[in-house]
Design a protein around this motif. Structure first.
Motif, mmCIF file in Angstrom:
data_model
loop_
_atom_site.group_PDB
_atom_site.id
_atom_site.type_symbol
_atom_site.label_atom_id
_atom_site.label_comp_id
_atom_site.label_asym_id
_atom_site.label_seq_id
_atom_site.Cartn_x
_atom_site.Cartn_y
_atom_site.Cartn_z
ATOM 1 N N ILE A 149 0.877 -1.167 0.000
ATOM 2 C CA ILE A 149 0.000 0.000 0.000
ATOM 3 C C ILE A 149 0.918 1.222 0.000
ATOM 4 O O ILE A 149 1.765 1.347 0.873
ATOM 5 C CB ILE A 149 -0.895 0.030 1.249
ATOM 6 N N ILE A 150 0.755 2.093 -0.989
ATOM 7 C CA ILE A 150 1.548 3.321 -1.058
ATOM 8 C C ILE A 150 0.617 4.495 -0.787
ATOM 9 O O ILE A 150 -0.403 4.650 -1.456
ATOM 10 C CB ILE A 150 2.232 3.473 -2.422
ATOM 11 N N ILE A 151 0.980 5.313 0.201
ATOM 12 C CA ILE A 151 0.193 6.504 0.519
ATOM 13 C C ILE A 151 1.008 7.741 0.160
ATOM 14 O O ILE A 151 2.213 7.669 -0.040
ATOM 15 C CB ILE A 151 -0.233 6.528 2.008
ATOM 16 N N ASN A 152 0.334 8.873 0.081
ATOM 17 C CA ASN A 152 0.925 10.173 -0.272
ATOM 18 C C ASN A 152 1.622 10.126 -1.632
ATOM 19 O O ASN A 152 2.719 10.637 -1.815
ATOM 20 C CB ASN A 152 1.910 10.647 0.804
ATOM 21 N N ALA A 153 0.957 9.526 -2.613
ATOM 22 C CA ALA A 153 1.532 9.430 -3.957
ATOM 23 C C ALA A 153 1.627 10.793 -4.631
ATOM 24 O O ALA A 153 2.434 10.978 -5.539
ATOM 25 C CB ALA A 153 0.695 8.498 -4.821
ATOM 26 N N ASP A 154 0.831 11.757 -4.199
ATOM 27 C CA ASP A 154 0.876 13.085 -4.807
ATOM 28 C C ASP A 154 2.083 13.891 -4.345
ATOM 29 O O ASP A 154 2.377 14.940 -4.915
ATOM 30 C CB ASP A 154 -0.419 13.850 -4.515
ATOM 31 N N LYS A 155 2.842 13.408 -3.355
ATOM 32 C CA LYS A 155 4.002 14.138 -2.843
ATOM 33 C C LYS A 155 5.317 13.484 -3.258
ATOM 34 O O LYS A 155 6.341 13.674 -2.623
ATOM 35 C CB LYS A 155 3.913 14.225 -1.319
ATOM 36 N N ILE A 156 5.297 12.713 -4.348
ATOM 37 C CA ILE A 156 6.501 12.043 -4.843
ATOM 38 C C ILE A 156 7.419 13.079 -5.497
ATOM 39 O O ILE A 156 6.950 14.111 -5.987
ATOM 40 C CB ILE A 156 6.126 10.915 -5.823
ATOM 41 N N LYS A 157 8.725 12.824 -5.499
ATOM 42 C CA LYS A 157 9.681 13.760 -6.067
ATOM 43 C C LYS A 157 10.326 13.181 -7.314
ATOM 44 O O LYS A 157 10.452 11.977 -7.460
ATOM 45 C CB LYS A 157 10.793 14.059 -5.054
ATOM 46 N N LEU A 158 10.730 14.065 -8.204
ATOM 47 C CA LEU A 158 11.553 13.720 -9.358
ATOM 48 C C LEU A 158 12.820 14.549 -9.288
ATOM 49 O O LEU A 158 12.797 15.696 -8.846
ATOM 50 C CB LEU A 158 10.826 14.003 -10.663
ATOM 51 N N THR A 159 13.926 13.991 -9.746
ATOM 52 C CA THR A 159 15.188 14.720 -9.711
ATOM 53 C C THR A 159 15.425 15.415 -11.040
ATOM 54 O O THR A 159 14.830 15.060 -12.055
ATOM 55 C CB THR A 159 16.354 13.755 -9.424
ATOM 56 N N GLY A 160 16.290 16.379 -11.016
ATOM 57 C CA GLY A 160 16.663 17.090 -12.233
ATOM 58 C C GLY A 160 15.512 17.924 -12.782
ATOM 59 O O GLY A 160 14.686 18.449 -12.053
ATOM 60 N N ASN A 161 15.458 18.015 -14.111
ATOM 61 C CA ASN A 161 14.439 18.812 -14.783
ATOM 62 C C ASN A 161 13.330 17.934 -15.359
ATOM 63 O O ASN A 161 12.654 18.319 -16.293
ATOM 64 C CB ASN A 161 15.100 19.640 -15.900
ATOM 65 N N LYS A 162 13.170 16.726 -14.791
ATOM 66 C CA LYS A 162 12.173 15.799 -15.312
ATOM 67 C C LYS A 162 10.757 16.308 -15.126
ATOM 68 O O LYS A 162 9.851 15.900 -15.849
ATOM 69 C CB LYS A 162 12.318 14.443 -14.635
ATOM 70 N N ILE A 163 10.545 17.163 -14.164
ATOM 71 C CA ILE A 163 9.196 17.694 -13.917
ATOM 72 C C ILE A 163 8.672 18.405 -15.159
ATOM 73 O O ILE A 163 7.489 18.298 -15.492
ATOM 74 C CB ILE A 163 9.208 18.646 -12.700
ATOM 75 N N ASN A 164 9.536 19.087 -15.867
ATOM 76 C CA ASN A 164 9.120 19.816 -17.062
ATOM 77 C C ASN A 164 9.272 19.002 -18.343
ATOM 78 O O ASN A 164 8.619 19.290 -19.341
ATOM 79 C CB ASN A 164 9.936 21.104 -17.185
ATOM 80 N N GLN A 165 10.143 17.994 -18.352
ATOM 81 C CA GLN A 165 10.450 17.288 -19.582
ATOM 82 C C GLN A 165 9.729 15.947 -19.732
ATOM 83 O O GLN A 165 9.588 15.452 -20.842
ATOM 84 C CB GLN A 165 11.959 17.023 -19.664
ATOM 85 N N LEU A 166 9.284 15.341 -18.638
ATOM 86 C CA LEU A 166 8.731 13.985 -18.680
ATOM 87 C C LEU A 166 7.327 13.975 -19.275
ATOM 88 O O LEU A 166 6.452 14.732 -18.852
ATOM 89 C CB LEU A 166 8.703 13.404 -17.265
#
Length: 142
Positions: free
Chosen positions: A55-72
């Motif tokens: 069971i995974i909770i708080n999935a909306d607070k996961i992090k990405l490294t680098g500039n993947k937030i804009n490029q993925l």
């Protein structure tokens, strides 16, 4: 000495709960896929699903490294001509935050019938609430 082969009626499946807050997506997905496959147990058998439930909770607070937030971008095809769709990470985290973890873990599981059974043992929730208290999950630290 003969190799040990697990049998489905001898297996004991546990439930684990993982908090995804401030965890890196890839590192979390590799650990979860290892538990789902059962490779963390000494009774691991490749042709039998020996893994546990997660069971995974708080999935909306996961992090990405680098500039993947804009490029993925997440790509899928509708099956119709010209049906190639791309959804950016920013839009997907707002609408379906659990889908990001599910896709990352699914890509690390085997691509066969056993892999489809394994992904069904993954339960992802955007918030800190879940409805699996009856299974008495143990907290798993990553």
């Amino acid at each position: 000495m003969k190799s040990y082969m697990a049998k489905t009626n001898e297996l004991e499946k546990k439930w684990y709960i993982i908090d995804a807050e401030d965890k890196v997506l890839g590192r979390l997905a590799t650990e979860v896929s290892t538990i789902l496959m059962g490779k963390n147990k000494p009774t691991y058998t490749p042709h039998i699903d020996t893994g546990d439930f997660i069971i995974i909770i708080n999935a909306d607070k996961i992090k990405l490294t680098g500039n993947k937030i804009n490029q993925l971008n997440y790509t899928y095809h509708t099956g119709h001509p010209g049906g190639l769709k791309q959804v950016p990470y920013n839009r997907l985290i707002e609408t379906k935050p659990g889908k990001i973890i599910e896709l990352a873990v699914k890509g690390m599981l085997p691509k066969n019938k056993i892999g489809k059974q394994m992904i069904k043992k993954l339960k992802v929730y955007a918030g800190s609430e879940h409805n699996h208290e009856a299974q008495m999950p143990e907290i798993y630290e990553i």
